[in-house]
Scaffold this motif. Structure first.
Motif, PDB file in Angstrom:
ATOM      1  N   LYS A   1      -4.209  -1.623  -4.462  1.00 14.00           N
ATOM      2  CA  LYS A   1      -4.393  -2.128  -3.092  1.00 14.00           C
ATOM      3  C   LYS A   1      -5.004  -3.526  -3.114  1.00 14.00           C
ATOM      4  O   LYS A   1      -4.721  -4.361  -2.250  1.00 14.00           O
TER       5      LYS A   1
ATOM      6  N   THR B   1      -6.911   5.279   2.160  1.00 18.88           N
ATOM      7  CA  THR B   1      -7.627   4.078   2.595  1.00 18.88           C
ATOM      8  C   THR B   1      -8.850   4.440   3.432  1.00 18.88           C
ATOM      9  O   THR B   1      -9.942   3.868   3.259  1.00 18.88           O
TER      10      THR B   1
ATOM     11  N   SER C   1       2.547   1.603  -3.361  1.00 21.13           N
ATOM     12  CA  SER C   1       1.603   1.948  -4.429  1.00 21.13           C
ATOM     13  C   SER C   1       1.253   3.426  -4.407  1.00 21.13           C
ATOM     14  O   SER C   1       1.244   4.093  -5.448  1.00 21.13           O
ATOM     15  N   PHE C   2       0.950   3.955  -3.216  1.00 15.62           N
ATOM     16  CA  PHE C   2       0.598   5.372  -3.165  1.00 15.62           C
ATOM     17  C   PHE C   2       1.793   6.244  -3.527  1.00 15.62           C
ATOM     18  O   PHE C   2       1.642   7.235  -4.261  1.00 15.62           O
TER      19      PHE C   2
ATOM     20  N   ASP D   1       0.831  -1.208   0.000  1.00 13.00           N
ATOM     21  CA  ASP D   1       0.000   0.000   0.000  1.00 13.00           C
ATOM     22  C   ASP D   1       0.866   1.259   0.000  1.00 13.00           C
ATOM     23  O   ASP D   1       0.616   2.201  -0.777  1.00 13.00           O
ATOM     24  N   ASN D   2       1.856   1.298   0.854  1.00 14.69           N
ATOM     25  CA  ASN D   2       2.734   2.472   0.911  1.00 14.69           C
ATOM     26  C   ASN D   2       3.478   2.661  -0.404  1.00 14.69           C
ATOM     27  O   ASN D   2       3.590   3.775  -0.918  1.00 14.69           O
TER      28      ASN D   2
ATOM     29  N   SER E   1      -1.057   6.872   2.128  1.00 18.33           N
ATOM     30  CA  SER E   1      -1.831   5.654   1.878  1.00 18.33           C
ATOM     31  C   SER E   1      -2.925   5.461   2.930  1.00 18.33           C
ATOM     32  O   SER E   1      -4.037   5.032   2.599  1.00 18.33           O
ATOM     33  N   SER E   2      -2.657   5.773   4.176  1.00 24.39           N
ATOM     34  CA  SER E   2      -3.673   5.605   5.220  1.00 24.39           C
ATOM     35  C   SER E   2      -4.812   6.605   5.054  1.00 24.39           C
ATOM     36  O   SER E   2      -5.977   6.285   5.312  1.00 24.39           O
TER      37      SER E   2
ATOM     38  N   TYR F   1      -4.678   3.809  -6.917  1.00 29.51           N
ATOM     39  CA  TYR F   1      -4.255   3.248  -5.630  1.00 29.51           C
ATOM     40  C   TYR F   1      -5.236   2.185  -5.144  1.00 29.51           C
ATOM     41  O   TYR F   1      -4.834   1.113  -4.670  1.00 29.51           O
TER      42      TYR F   1
END
Length: 487
Positions: free
Chosen positions: A297, A211, A184-185, A181-182, A207-208, A293
């Motif tokens: 994910k 999300t 990808s963003f 995730d990190n 990313s958070s 993203y």
């Protein structure tokens, strides 16, 4: 395929025209209560797969009527016609016959407060003027960055693998989802903004933040699976009333401002095309955050899960192909990637068996007749059509052993089956245009998935994982990893 060679083209017009006309089986139950019953079945009593499977067997049909979540009070009309086979499903790509206005998430649409007050491109039908303008902007932005795709993603993957090795070394295992995730963003932001998100007010929270923003929009489609939370409480919290955007308003503003300040070249181009800068930026945030993203994910853990579960034989075959081609071509390039037939097939197979977006919706623009393998059905203008892609792309009348991950499925003669792979809101054999709703980044998704496998097997020989399920995808934990041994 499961019968004679290509079954004389399963969807040829001559064979379909001879099919008997059948009433669409199934019903919607009592107003309000029927939708609630189907929602409880879908999330709690049966679960998603069994919800469709049970009805398909009950009605002896891959086309039937049902209610799709969320239903009351979030969707004014939950009634849909369900399509579960590879022949009926593509009607959802034909924008001359189905309207794609406000149906990205199904029978409900999240508030535009999540997107700055704008209906962004993903919710527009191609008949709307802004759709062509915005999609042309996206396709132009991607084309202008074509030369950056491979080097930028390889750089991102290098950071991912370093984190993966560090976690396995220190903890004995590594949570791939968090690391992916990190990565990808960071990749998406760098691609569109030419800088790391850490160089903006987003810091390391990009990313958070995205999300959380995604969760508030997609909550009506998920179940948390928490044993301590009674089903009726979760149903009330997630599926009955929309979660208010106020809880992510400040996060979204931070995200928007980061793109507005950093993606000036794209926003300048948008203005030159006649798109308001503010509108273009909200669309860019959605493209980068929701489409790109959000897709990564789900996609990257799924790809690693299926390749990992396939075992060492496939790992050896991939490593041999990748290393041989990279050596012959003198590096990782577009030309090299095109020569990796097994690598390409593995990516297609992952997208077939576990598509990152499992749902497609469209509203009939006219009275029409659709076909399954064995019957024809009349659909009336205004009826909502829903396709559940994992059943359509695991159609046993098209694919041998459809539930099995076969890495070489699309090699050689198997390439003819690519027209039945639908992950991109279109056939794999088709291409995105401003007139259709096929994913503008279709080719980029394929490229990144191949590069991930290439970079992985240039570094490692094999690996072991444990996999599970998350809200809208798979969880992957690396248990061990074996560094590459070259002859």
């Amino acid at each position: 395929m499961s019968s004679s060679s290509d079954q004389n083209d399963l969807n040829s017009s001559s064979s379909l025209s001879k099919l008997p006309l059948r009433n669409i089986p199934g019903d919607y139950g009592l107003p309000f209560f029927g939708a609630i019953k189907d929602r409880l079945d879908y999330f709690y009593k049966q679960g998603r797969e069994e919800f469709f499977n049970a009805r398909m067997h009950k009605y002896q049909s891959t086309v039937f009527r049902a209610n799709m979540p969320p239903g009351p009070f979030m969707a004014s009309n939950p009634n849909v016609i369900v399509l579960l086979d590879s022949i009926s499903f593509p009607i959802l790509f034909d924008t001359s016959k189905v309207e794609k206005r406000n149906v990205l998430d199904g029978t409900y649409m999240p508030s535009t407060a999540f997107t700055g007050g704008y209906r962004v491109c993903a919710y527009l039908d191609p008949s709307e003027t802004n759709h062509a303008l915005l999609k042309r902007l996206f396709m132009s932005a991607l084309a202008a960055r074509h030369h950056n795709f491979i080097p930028l993603f390889r750089s991102s993957l290098s950071e991912l693998f370093t984190s993966l090795e560090d976690d396995i070394s220190s903890k004995g295992e590594a949570d791939f989802n968090d690391i992916s995730d990190n990565m990808s963003f960071n990749f998406v932001f760098r691609l569109f903004c030419d800088k790391y998100p850490s160089e903006t007010a987003l810091g390391s929270q990009g990313s958070s933040i995205v999300t959380k923003w995604l969760f508030f929009q997609l909550a009506p489609l998920i179940t948390l699976g928490l044993s301590l939370l009674p089903n009726f409480v979760e149903d009330l919290l997630l599926h009955t009333f929309p979660l208010p955007s106020i809880f992510v308003k400040s996060d979204y503003k931070k995200l928007y401002r980061a793109f507005y300040a950093s993606a000036s070249s794209i926003l300048d181009e948008a203005e030159s095309m006649g798109i308001k800068r503010e509108e273009a930026c909200h669309n860019l945030v959605f493209l980068a955050g929701f489409n790109a993203y959000g897709g990564m994910k789900t996609l990257f853990p799924s790809l690693i899960k299926w390749v990992g579960s396939a075992g060492e034989k496939l790992h050896r075959e991939l490593a041999d192909e990748i290393r041989t081609v990279v050596k012959a071509e003198g590096g990782v390039s577009f030309a090299a990637l095109e020569k990796m037939s097994l690598t390409k097939s593995v990516v297609y197979e992952a997208l077939r068996i576990d598509p990152p977006v499992p749902f497609q919706y469209g509203k009939a623009k006219e009275d029409m007749v659709i076909h399954s393998h064995d019957a024809a059905f009349e659909i009336k203008k205004g009826e909502m059509i829903f396709g559940y892609q994992p059943f359509a792309t695991k159609d046993p009348k098209v694919f041998e052993n459809p539930e099995e991950f076969m890495g070489n499925r699309f090699m050689g003669e198997g390439e003819r089956l690519l027209k039945y792979v639908y992950w991109s809101n279109g056939r794999e054999s088709d291409n995105p245009t401003v007139e259709n709703k096929q994913c503008a980044g279709k080719d980029l998704v394929l490229l990144l998935s191949r590069v991930m496998l290439v970079e992985f097997f240039l570094r490692y020989d094999t690996f072991d994982i444990e996999s599970g399920t998350l809200l809208l995808g798979s969880s992957v934990t690396f248990k061990s990893i074996t560094k590459a041994t070259y002859p």
